[in-house]
Design a protein around this motif. Structure first.
Motif, PDB file in Angstrom:
ATOM      1  N   ALA A  43       0.835  -1.208   0.000  1.00  0.00           N
ATOM      2  CA  ALA A  43       0.000   0.000   0.000  1.00  0.00           C
ATOM      3  C   ALA A  43       0.868   1.255   0.000  1.00  0.00           C
ATOM      4  CB  ALA A  43      -0.948  -0.002   1.207  1.00  0.00           C
ATOM      5  N   GLN A  44       1.951   1.239   0.766  1.00  0.00           N
ATOM      6  CA  GLN A  44       2.861   2.390   0.782  1.00  0.00           C
ATOM      7  C   GLN A  44       3.499   2.585  -0.591  1.00  0.00           C
ATOM      8  OE1 GLN A  44       3.133   4.540   3.231  1.00  0.00           O
ATOM      9  NE2 GLN A  44       1.760   3.316   4.481  1.00  0.00           N
ATOM     10  N   ALA A  45       3.888   1.484  -1.218  1.00  0.00           N
ATOM     11  CA  ALA A  45       4.495   1.578  -2.548  1.00  0.00           C
ATOM     12  C   ALA A  45       3.497   2.162  -3.549  1.00  0.00           C
ATOM     13  CB  ALA A  45       4.970   0.205  -3.011  1.00  0.00           C
ATOM     14  N   LEU A  46       2.261   1.713  -3.507  1.00  0.00           N
ATOM     15  CA  LEU A  46       1.237   2.256  -4.410  1.00  0.00           C
ATOM     16  C   LEU A  46       0.996   3.734  -4.125  1.00  0.00           C
ATOM     17  CD1 LEU A  46      -0.925   2.043  -6.591  1.00  0.00           C
ATOM     18  CD2 LEU A  46      -2.483   1.083  -4.855  1.00  0.00           C
ATOM     19  N   ARG A  47       0.904   4.104  -2.845  1.00  0.00           N
ATOM     20  CA  ARG A  47       0.667   5.507  -2.489  1.00  0.00           C
ATOM     21  C   ARG A  47       1.775   6.391  -3.056  1.00  0.00           C
ATOM     22  NH1 ARG A  47      -0.121   5.188   2.683  1.00  0.00           N
ATOM     23  NH2 ARG A  47      -2.345   5.561   2.531  1.00  0.00           N
ATOM     24  N   TRP A  48       3.025   6.004  -2.868  1.00  0.00           N
ATOM     25  CA  TRP A  48       4.121   6.851  -3.334  1.00  0.00           C
ATOM     26  C   TRP A  48       4.277   6.812  -4.850  1.00  0.00           C
ATOM     27  CZ3 TRP A  48       5.917  10.861  -0.904  1.00  0.00           C
ATOM     28  CH2 TRP A  48       5.654  10.959   0.449  1.00  0.00           C
ATOM     29  N   TRP A  49       3.787   5.765  -5.487  1.00  0.00           N
ATOM     30  CA  TRP A  49       3.725   5.752  -6.953  1.00  0.00           C
ATOM     31  C   TRP A  49       2.728   6.814  -7.412  1.00  0.00           C
ATOM     32  CZ3 TRP A  49       1.596   1.127 -10.273  1.00  0.00           C
ATOM     33  CH2 TRP A  49       1.931   1.319 -11.608  1.00  0.00           C
ATOM     34  N   CYS A  50       1.611   6.912  -6.695  1.00  0.00           N
ATOM     35  CA  CYS A  50       0.615   7.954  -6.995  1.00  0.00           C
ATOM     36  C   CYS A  50       1.211   9.345  -6.802  1.00  0.00           C
ATOM     37  CB  CYS A  50      -0.621   7.797  -6.102  1.00  0.00           C
ATOM     38  SG  CYS A  50      -1.580   6.307  -6.405  1.00  0.00           S
ATOM     39  N   ARG A 102       4.327  10.248  -6.883  1.00  0.00           N
ATOM     40  CA  ARG A 102       5.327  10.507  -7.927  1.00  0.00           C
ATOM     41  C   ARG A 102       4.664  10.790  -9.278  1.00  0.00           C
ATOM     42  NH1 ARG A 102      11.029   8.838  -8.820  1.00  0.00           N
ATOM     43  NH2 ARG A 102      11.281   8.828 -11.059  1.00  0.00           N
ATOM     44  N   THR A 103       3.623  10.029  -9.597  1.00  0.00           N
ATOM     45  CA  THR A 103       2.938  10.209 -10.881  1.00  0.00           C
ATOM     46  C   THR A 103       2.267  11.580 -10.967  1.00  0.00           C
ATOM     47  OG1 THR A 103       2.569   7.831 -11.102  1.00  0.00           O
ATOM     48  CG2 THR A 103       1.144   9.272 -12.400  1.00  0.00           C
ATOM     49  N   LEU A 104       1.612  11.992  -9.898  1.00  0.00           N
ATOM     50  CA  LEU A 104       0.918  13.289  -9.910  1.00  0.00           C
ATOM     51  C   LEU A 104       1.874  14.460  -9.721  1.00  0.00           C
ATOM     52  CD1 LEU A 104      -2.305  12.462  -7.877  1.00  0.00           C
ATOM     53  CD2 LEU A 104      -2.113  12.820 -10.332  1.00  0.00           C
ATOM     54  N   GLY A 105       3.028  14.207  -9.141  1.00  0.00           N
ATOM     55  CA  GLY A 105       4.009  15.273  -8.930  1.00  0.00           C
ATOM     56  C   GLY A 105       3.436  16.399  -8.086  1.00  0.00           C
ATOM     57  N   ARG A 106       3.611  17.637  -8.548  1.00  0.00           N
ATOM     58  CA  ARG A 106       3.136  18.814  -7.801  1.00  0.00           C
ATOM     59  C   ARG A 106       1.622  18.832  -7.633  1.00  0.00           C
ATOM     60  NH1 ARG A 106       6.573  22.540  -5.373  1.00  0.00           N
ATOM     61  NH2 ARG A 106       8.462  22.752  -6.567  1.00  0.00           N
ATOM     62  N   ARG A 107       0.913  18.038  -8.396  1.00  0.00           N
ATOM     63  CA  ARG A 107      -0.550  18.040  -8.331  1.00  0.00           C
ATOM     64  C   ARG A 107      -1.083  17.135  -7.216  1.00  0.00           C
ATOM     65  NH1 ARG A 107      -1.846  17.344 -14.597  1.00  0.00           N
ATOM     66  NH2 ARG A 107      -3.971  17.249 -13.848  1.00  0.00           N
ATOM     67  N   TRP A 108      -0.230  16.275  -6.648  1.00  0.00           N
ATOM     68  CA  TRP A 108      -0.684  15.383  -5.575  1.00  0.00           C
ATOM     69  C   TRP A 108      -0.930  16.205  -4.317  1.00  0.00           C
ATOM     70  CZ3 TRP A 108       0.754  14.292  -0.645  1.00  0.00           C
ATOM     71  CH2 TRP A 108       0.063  13.247  -0.047  1.00  0.00           C
ATOM     72  N   ASN A 109      -1.982  15.860  -3.588  1.00  0.00           N
ATOM     73  CA  ASN A 109      -2.299  16.590  -2.373  1.00  0.00           C
ATOM     74  C   ASN A 109      -3.197  15.756  -1.475  1.00  0.00           C
ATOM     75  OD1 ASN A 109      -2.859  18.846  -0.554  1.00  0.00           O
ATOM     76  ND2 ASN A 109      -2.118  20.083  -2.270  1.00  0.00           N
ATOM     77  N   THR A 110      -3.180  16.059  -0.185  1.00  0.00           N
ATOM     78  CA  THR A 110      -4.138  15.435   0.734  1.00  0.00           C
ATOM     79  C   THR A 110      -5.473  16.163   0.673  1.00  0.00           C
ATOM     80  OG1 THR A 110      -3.301  16.798   2.563  1.00  0.00           O
ATOM     81  CG2 THR A 110      -2.365  14.578   2.312  1.00  0.00           C
ATOM     82  N   ASN A 138      -4.831   5.950  -5.234  1.00  0.00           N
ATOM     83  CA  ASN A 138      -4.402   6.301  -3.881  1.00  0.00           C
ATOM     84  C   ASN A 138      -5.417   5.813  -2.849  1.00  0.00           C
ATOM     85  OD1 ASN A 138      -2.422   7.781  -2.174  1.00  0.00           O
ATOM     86  ND2 ASN A 138      -4.258   8.929  -1.623  1.00  0.00           N
ATOM     87  N   TYR A 139      -6.685   5.831  -3.203  1.00  0.00           N
ATOM     88  CA  TYR A 139      -7.707   5.367  -2.260  1.00  0.00           C
ATOM     89  C   TYR A 139      -7.678   3.852  -2.110  1.00  0.00           C
ATOM     90  CZ  TYR A 139      -9.194  10.173  -2.811  1.00  0.00           C
ATOM     91  OH  TYR A 139      -9.219  11.540  -2.857  1.00  0.00           O
ATOM     92  N   VAL A 140      -7.224   3.143  -3.139  1.00  0.00           N
ATOM     93  CA  VAL A 140      -7.003   1.699  -3.009  1.00  0.00           C
ATOM     94  C   VAL A 140      -5.914   1.466  -1.958  1.00  0.00           C
ATOM     95  CG1 VAL A 140      -6.195  -0.388  -4.199  1.00  0.00           C
ATOM     96  CG2 VAL A 140      -7.769   1.193  -5.353  1.00  0.00           C
ATOM     97  N   ALA A 141      -4.864   2.268  -2.008  1.00  0.00           N
ATOM     98  CA  ALA A 141      -3.786   2.165  -1.021  1.00  0.00           C
ATOM     99  C   ALA A 141      -4.302   2.463   0.383  1.00  0.00           C
ATOM    100  CB  ALA A 141      -2.644   3.114  -1.385  1.00  0.00           C
ATOM    101  N   VAL A 142      -5.127   3.496   0.516  1.00  0.00           N
ATOM    102  CA  VAL A 142      -5.677   3.868   1.827  1.00  0.00           C
ATOM    103  C   VAL A 142      -6.547   2.744   2.382  1.00  0.00           C
ATOM    104  CG1 VAL A 142      -7.259   5.450   3.014  1.00  0.00           C
ATOM    105  CG2 VAL A 142      -5.561   6.351   1.415  1.00  0.00           C
ATOM    106  N   VAL A 143      -7.394   2.172   1.551  1.00  0.00           N
ATOM    107  CA  VAL A 143      -8.270   1.081   1.989  1.00  0.00           C
ATOM    108  C   VAL A 143      -7.437  -0.129   2.422  1.00  0.00           C
ATOM    109  CG1 VAL A 143      -9.985  -0.604   1.178  1.00  0.00           C
ATOM    110  CG2 VAL A 143     -10.282   1.826   0.666  1.00  0.00           C
ATOM    111  N   ALA A 144      -6.461  -0.494   1.609  1.00  0.00           N
ATOM    112  CA  ALA A 144      -5.621  -1.652   1.932  1.00  0.00           C
ATOM    113  C   ALA A 144      -4.849  -1.433   3.228  1.00  0.00           C
ATOM    114  CB  ALA A 144      -4.666  -1.945   0.773  1.00  0.00           C
ATOM    115  N   GLU A 145      -4.223  -0.272   3.348  1.00  0.00           N
ATOM    116  CA  GLU A 145      -3.446   0.015   4.548  1.00  0.00           C
ATOM    117  C   GLU A 145      -4.336   0.091   5.785  1.00  0.00           C
ATOM    118  OE1 GLU A 145      -0.133   3.243   5.320  1.00  0.00           O
ATOM    119  OE2 GLU A 145      -2.145   4.045   5.649  1.00  0.00           O
ATOM    120  N   GLY A 146      -5.494   0.722   5.650  1.00  0.00           N
ATOM    121  CA  GLY A 146      -6.395   0.886   6.791  1.00  0.00           C
ATOM    122  C   GLY A 146      -6.926  -0.423   7.331  1.00  0.00           C
ATOM    123  N   ALA A 147      -7.065  -1.410   6.463  1.00  0.00           N
ATOM    124  CA  ALA A 147      -7.483  -2.734   6.925  1.00  0.00           C
ATOM    125  C   ALA A 147      -6.288  -3.537   7.427  1.00  0.00           C
ATOM    126  CB  ALA A 147      -8.184  -3.480   5.799  1.00  0.00           C
ATOM    127  N   ALA A 148      -5.179  -3.487   6.701  1.00  0.00           N
ATOM    128  CA  ALA A 148      -4.036  -4.346   7.006  1.00  0.00           C
ATOM    129  C   ALA A 148      -3.228  -3.904   8.222  1.00  0.00           C
ATOM    130  CB  ALA A 148      -3.123  -4.440   5.787  1.00  0.00           C
TER     131      ALA A 148
END
Length: 175
Positions: free
Chosen positions: A82-89, A91-99, A122-132
């Motif tokens: 999940a962390q790897a997917l989140r940081w891929w997101c 990196r992909t969005l660059g300056r456009r990524w935000n909370t 990113n929400y797939v990562a959040v769901v996976a991490e929040g459960a795991a």
């Protein structure tokens, strides 16, 4: 339980790194005419994610939950993925990524990286991490409570984000 405390602390540190990136990206977006949507649900999101981290530590200790190696290590792998997917997101969005939900006018929708396959990876990562993350040390009450709260929050968040991204960009009449 010590290594689990280290894991949860590492996730908390990762969240602080996210906040630092988000603050930098917020300044960048606003300087380019970005507009924020969904301010009302943002404090709820922060509270829910903070509560997740606290409950991950509290439940195993208070309820004397054992660490089951076969399950705990599997859930640890899910957290890492999940962390790897989140940081891929990120990196992909660059300056456009935000909370936050901030849209900069005139920028095209990102369709590369994980966005090639999923609309909201990113929400797939959040769901996976929040459960795991809670399940690493048997905190199943926390996993269920976060999953239910997060499902309600994501219903609002995804609708807000999709609505913000669907708005037409303002036209520059000076051009």
């Amino acid at each position: 339980m010590i290594w689990y405390t280290v894991l949860v602390t590492a996730v908390a540190a990762e969240r602080l790194a996210e906040v630092a990136v988000a603050l930098r990206n917020t300044r960048w977006s606003l300087a380019r005419g970005g507009t924020e949507a969904g301010r009302g649900h943002y404090p709820v999101m922060v509270a829910l994610h903070t509560a997740l981290l606290a409950a991950c530590l509290a439940e195993p200790w208070l309820a004397a939950r054992p660490f089951l190696p076969w399950f705990g290590w599997t859930m640890t792998a899910v957290v890492v993925a999940a962390q790897a997917l989140r940081w891929w997101c990120v990196r992909t969005l660059g300056r456009r990524w935000n909370t936050r939900v901030i849209v900069v006018p005139g920028l095209p929708l990102v369709t590369g990286g994980p966005y090639r396959w999923l609309r909201h990876p990113n929400y797939v990562a959040v769901v996976a991490e929040g459960a795991a993350l809670p399940l690493v040390h048997g905190a199943w009450v926390t996993a269920v409570a976060f999953t239910l709260g997060n499902a309600a929050l994501l219903a609002v968040r995804v609708r807000c984000e999709d609505g913000a991204l669907a708005r037409p960009a303002p036209v520059d009449v000076r051009a």
